[in-house]
Design a protein around this motif. Sequence first.
Motif, PDB file in Angstrom:
ATOM      1  N   GLU A  47     -42.110  47.958 -69.905  1.00 34.87           N
ATOM      2  CA  GLU A  47     -43.664  48.229 -69.058  1.00 34.87           C
ATOM      3  C   GLU A  47     -43.507  48.980 -67.654  1.00 34.87           C
ATOM      4  O   GLU A  47     -44.029  50.288 -67.403  1.00 34.87           O
ATOM      5  N   ASP A  48     -42.650  48.028 -66.925  1.00 31.84           N
ATOM      6  CA  ASP A  48     -42.592  48.139 -66.021  1.00 31.84           C
ATOM      7  C   ASP A  48     -41.671  48.662 -64.989  1.00 31.84           C
ATOM      8  O   ASP A  48     -41.250  48.996 -63.859  1.00 31.84           O
ATOM      9  N   ALA A  49     -40.996  48.806 -65.777  1.00 25.02           N
ATOM     10  CA  ALA A  49     -39.429  49.467 -65.486  1.00 25.02           C
ATOM     11  C   ALA A  49     -38.827  50.719 -65.055  1.00 25.02           C
ATOM     12  O   ALA A  49     -39.868  51.443 -65.547  1.00 25.02           O
ATOM     13  N   GLU A  50     -38.403  51.019 -63.651  1.00 28.69           N
ATOM     14  CA  GLU A  50     -38.306  51.931 -63.452  1.00 28.69           C
ATOM     15  C   GLU A  50     -37.220  52.907 -63.554  1.00 28.69           C
ATOM     16  O   GLU A  50     -35.883  51.958 -63.317  1.00 28.69           O
ATOM     17  N   LEU A  51     -36.663  53.500 -64.581  1.00 32.18           N
ATOM     18  CA  LEU A  51     -35.753  54.280 -65.437  1.00 32.18           C
ATOM     19  C   LEU A  51     -35.253  54.959 -63.566  1.00 32.18           C
ATOM     20  O   LEU A  51     -35.727  55.557 -63.551  1.00 32.18           O
ATOM     21  N   VAL A  52     -33.925  54.786 -63.785  1.00 34.02           N
ATOM     22  CA  VAL A  52     -33.429  55.754 -62.301  1.00 34.02           C
ATOM     23  C   VAL A  52     -32.167  56.308 -62.375  1.00 34.02           C
ATOM     24  O   VAL A  52     -31.212  57.294 -61.641  1.00 34.02           O
ATOM     25  N   ARG A  53     -31.295  56.015 -64.217  1.00 39.21           N
ATOM     26  CA  ARG A  53     -29.768  56.663 -63.938  1.00 39.21           C
ATOM     27  C   ARG A  53     -29.658  56.570 -65.370  1.00 39.21           C
ATOM     28  O   ARG A  53     -30.170  55.755 -66.709  1.00 39.21           O
ATOM     29  N   PHE A  54     -29.030  57.825 -66.410  1.00 36.53           N
ATOM     30  CA  PHE A  54     -28.988  57.978 -67.909  1.00 36.53           C
ATOM     31  C   PHE A  54     -27.106  58.043 -67.666  1.00 36.53           C
ATOM     32  O   PHE A  54     -26.558  58.663 -67.263  1.00 36.53           O
ATOM     33  N   GLN A  55     -26.425  57.872 -68.374  1.00 42.31           N
ATOM     34  CA  GLN A  55     -25.150  57.393 -68.589  1.00 42.31           C
ATOM     35  C   GLN A  55     -24.922  58.337 -69.849  1.00 42.31           C
ATOM     36  O   GLN A  55     -25.740  57.053 -70.565  1.00 42.31           O
ATOM     37  N   PHE A  56     -23.395  58.506 -70.467  1.00 36.19           N
ATOM     38  CA  PHE A  56     -23.142  59.175 -71.486  1.00 36.19           C
ATOM     39  C   PHE A  56     -21.666  59.075 -71.397  1.00 36.19           C
ATOM     40  O   PHE A  56     -21.089  59.849 -70.218  1.00 36.19           O
ATOM     41  N   ALA A  57     -21.055  58.946 -72.588  1.00 35.33           N
ATOM     42  CA  ALA A  57     -19.527  58.959 -72.883  1.00 35.33           C
ATOM     43  C   ALA A  57     -19.193  59.320 -74.539  1.00 35.33           C
ATOM     44  O   ALA A  57     -19.808  58.762 -74.797  1.00 35.33           O
ATOM     45  N   LEU A  58     -18.388  60.372 -74.634  1.00 41.34           N
ATOM     46  CA  LEU A  58     -17.767  60.173 -75.707  1.00 41.34           C
ATOM     47  C   LEU A  58     -17.260  59.278 -76.361  1.00 41.34           C
ATOM     48  O   LEU A  58     -16.937  57.828 -76.007  1.00 41.34           O
ATOM     49  N   ASN A  59     -17.239  58.955 -77.678  1.00 37.14           N
ATOM     50  CA  ASN A  59     -16.207  58.155 -79.159  1.00 37.14           C
ATOM     51  C   ASN A  59     -16.811  56.808 -78.738  1.00 37.14           C
ATOM     52  O   ASN A  59     -16.673  55.602 -78.666  1.00 37.14           O
ATOM     53  N   SER A  60     -18.062  57.266 -78.839  1.00 38.14           N
ATOM     54  CA  SER A  60     -19.101  55.917 -79.214  1.00 38.14           C
ATOM     55  C   SER A  60     -19.159  54.496 -77.449  1.00 38.14           C
ATOM     56  O   SER A  60     -19.223  53.974 -77.733  1.00 38.14           O
TER      57      SER A  60
ATOM     58  N   PRO B   9     -23.388  60.100 -81.545  1.00 39.13           N
ATOM     59  CA  PRO B   9     -23.558  59.793 -80.028  1.00 39.13           C
ATOM     60  C   PRO B   9     -24.598  58.770 -79.472  1.00 39.13           C
ATOM     61  O   PRO B   9     -24.229  58.734 -78.720  1.00 39.13           O
ATOM     62  N   MET B  10     -25.611  58.513 -80.123  1.00 39.35           N
ATOM     63  CA  MET B  10     -25.974  57.841 -79.688  1.00 39.35           C
ATOM     64  C   MET B  10     -25.688  56.398 -78.802  1.00 39.35           C
ATOM     65  O   MET B  10     -26.064  55.130 -78.202  1.00 39.35           O
ATOM     66  N   ASN B  11     -24.530  55.343 -80.041  1.00 40.79           N
ATOM     67  CA  ASN B  11     -24.103  54.147 -79.336  1.00 40.79           C
ATOM     68  C   ASN B  11     -23.013  54.997 -77.442  1.00 40.79           C
ATOM     69  O   ASN B  11     -23.133  53.456 -76.975  1.00 40.79           O
ATOM     70  N   GLY B  12     -23.232  56.203 -77.112  1.00 39.03           N
ATOM     71  CA  GLY B  12     -22.644  55.608 -75.900  1.00 39.03           C
ATOM     72  C   GLY B  12     -23.469  56.269 -75.079  1.00 39.03           C
ATOM     73  O   GLY B  12     -22.836  56.449 -73.501  1.00 39.03           O
ATOM     74  N   ALA B  13     -24.557  56.202 -74.920  1.00 38.71           N
ATOM     75  CA  ALA B  13     -25.995  56.659 -74.598  1.00 38.71           C
ATOM     76  C   ALA B  13     -26.303  54.787 -74.096  1.00 38.71           C
ATOM     77  O   ALA B  13     -26.698  54.255 -74.404  1.00 38.71           O
ATOM     78  N   VAL B  14     -26.949  55.089 -72.183  1.00 38.75           N
ATOM     79  CA  VAL B  14     -26.840  54.380 -71.594  1.00 38.75           C
ATOM     80  C   VAL B  14     -28.116  54.209 -70.926  1.00 38.75           C
ATOM     81  O   VAL B  14     -27.799  55.567 -69.996  1.00 38.75           O
ATOM     82  N   MET B  15     -29.363  53.492 -70.458  1.00 34.74           N
ATOM     83  CA  MET B  15     -30.329  53.755 -69.931  1.00 34.74           C
ATOM     84  C   MET B  15     -30.028  52.973 -68.705  1.00 34.74           C
ATOM     85  O   MET B  15     -30.216  51.782 -69.049  1.00 34.74           O
ATOM     86  N   ILE B  16     -30.974  52.848 -67.827  1.00 31.56           N
ATOM     87  CA  ILE B  16     -30.845  51.751 -66.492  1.00 31.56           C
ATOM     88  C   ILE B  16     -31.380  51.762 -65.338  1.00 31.56           C
ATOM     89  O   ILE B  16     -31.982  52.899 -65.368  1.00 31.56           O
ATOM     90  N   ASP B  17     -32.009  51.046 -64.448  1.00 32.98           N
ATOM     91  CA  ASP B  17     -33.393  50.858 -64.628  1.00 32.98           C
ATOM     92  C   ASP B  17     -33.193  50.652 -62.214  1.00 32.98           C
ATOM     93  O   ASP B  17     -31.980  50.606 -62.496  1.00 32.98           O
ATOM     94  N   SER B  18     -34.262  49.656 -61.728  1.00 32.47           N
ATOM     95  CA  SER B  18     -33.412  49.903 -60.849  1.00 32.47           C
ATOM     96  C   SER B  18     -33.394  49.213 -60.634  1.00 32.47           C
ATOM     97  O   SER B  18     -32.559  48.568 -59.645  1.00 32.47           O
ATOM     98  N   GLY B  19     -33.299  47.783 -61.063  1.00 32.61           N
ATOM     99  CA  GLY B  19     -33.016  46.419 -61.193  1.00 32.61           C
ATOM    100  C   GLY B  19     -31.149  46.478 -61.243  1.00 32.61           C
ATOM    101  O   GLY B  19     -30.782  45.475 -62.069  1.00 32.61           O
ATOM    102  N   SER B  20     -30.653  47.871 -61.980  1.00 35.00           N
ATOM    103  CA  SER B  20     -29.314  47.199 -62.236  1.00 35.00           C
ATOM    104  C   SER B  20     -29.178  47.135 -63.892  1.00 35.00           C
ATOM    105  O   SER B  20     -28.238  46.835 -64.063  1.00 35.00           O
ATOM    106  N   GLN B  21     -30.433  46.880 -64.674  1.00 35.40           N
ATOM    107  CA  GLN B  21     -30.517  46.359 -65.794  1.00 35.40           C
ATOM    108  C   GLN B  21     -29.997  47.872 -67.070  1.00 35.40           C
ATOM    109  O   GLN B  21     -30.583  48.870 -66.588  1.00 35.40           O
TER     110      GLN B  21
END
Length: 270
Positions: A245-258, A196-208
Amino acid sequence: MGYPSDPHRQQEAAAFAPPPHDPYGPGHQYTAGPDHLAGPPYGYGPPTPPTPPRRRLALVLALAIGVPVVLLGGSATAWFVLIEPVRDSISSASASPADPPASAEQPAEPAAPPSDEPSEGTASKGDDGDPLTSRPGGTVTLAGMESGSKMAVTLNEVYHDAAPTADSAQPRPGNRLAAVQLTLTNKGRVVYSDAPMNGAVMIDSGSQQYPFSISRVEQGLPFHWMTSIKPGDSLKGTVVFEVPEDAELVRFQFALNSGYAQQRGEWALR
């Protein structure tokens, strides 16, 4: 003075006398020509062929010319009868005016201002009609690549500053660890086997975007590399991320099949 006839002599004379003249024997033959205007006598010469009557010849000519004319006239009539509805429909379609173009005087709608709300992903709604976007504490149902694969994903907790365990890999200088706790419930007809961790992504306010990290945190145990969930069962696990350290996390995404499945859930973190 004559002598009386002797019958014996008459018989002898008849025997030696020349044959009498045959009136039907060879004689003068008839020859057609200017000297025989009256034609041969009765019973001689070939009969004259009869002359065909003029009325019959005229009837034959009339039939030979008239029948093709009648057939051509009937074919032309049938063609006009069949083609008339098609011609009328074409004329009606061409005669109808085209839709008038949109007026140039209408003001254009203003573009929508950019929003910080989570995007809808690849589709606004899932197979069950549920939205593919949510917030912490909410559940998104996602379909996998395999037929009958379906998973309800719940974002239980978000840890913006997670504490690494003593035996874990420490973040690099200037970075920190963040983590999310997920509950996966198999709603499909087949066994869900994945990392499951392969399909998880964290996104900050700068779209990184930030992929998962192998670090471990005090806030929960991670998913196994080969997680297997039967239909109707649920499993809980933690996914860790290393971010500035200064990243502002704004979105979390997840998809199946890695992360290769078409549907992607997204949770807004602020």
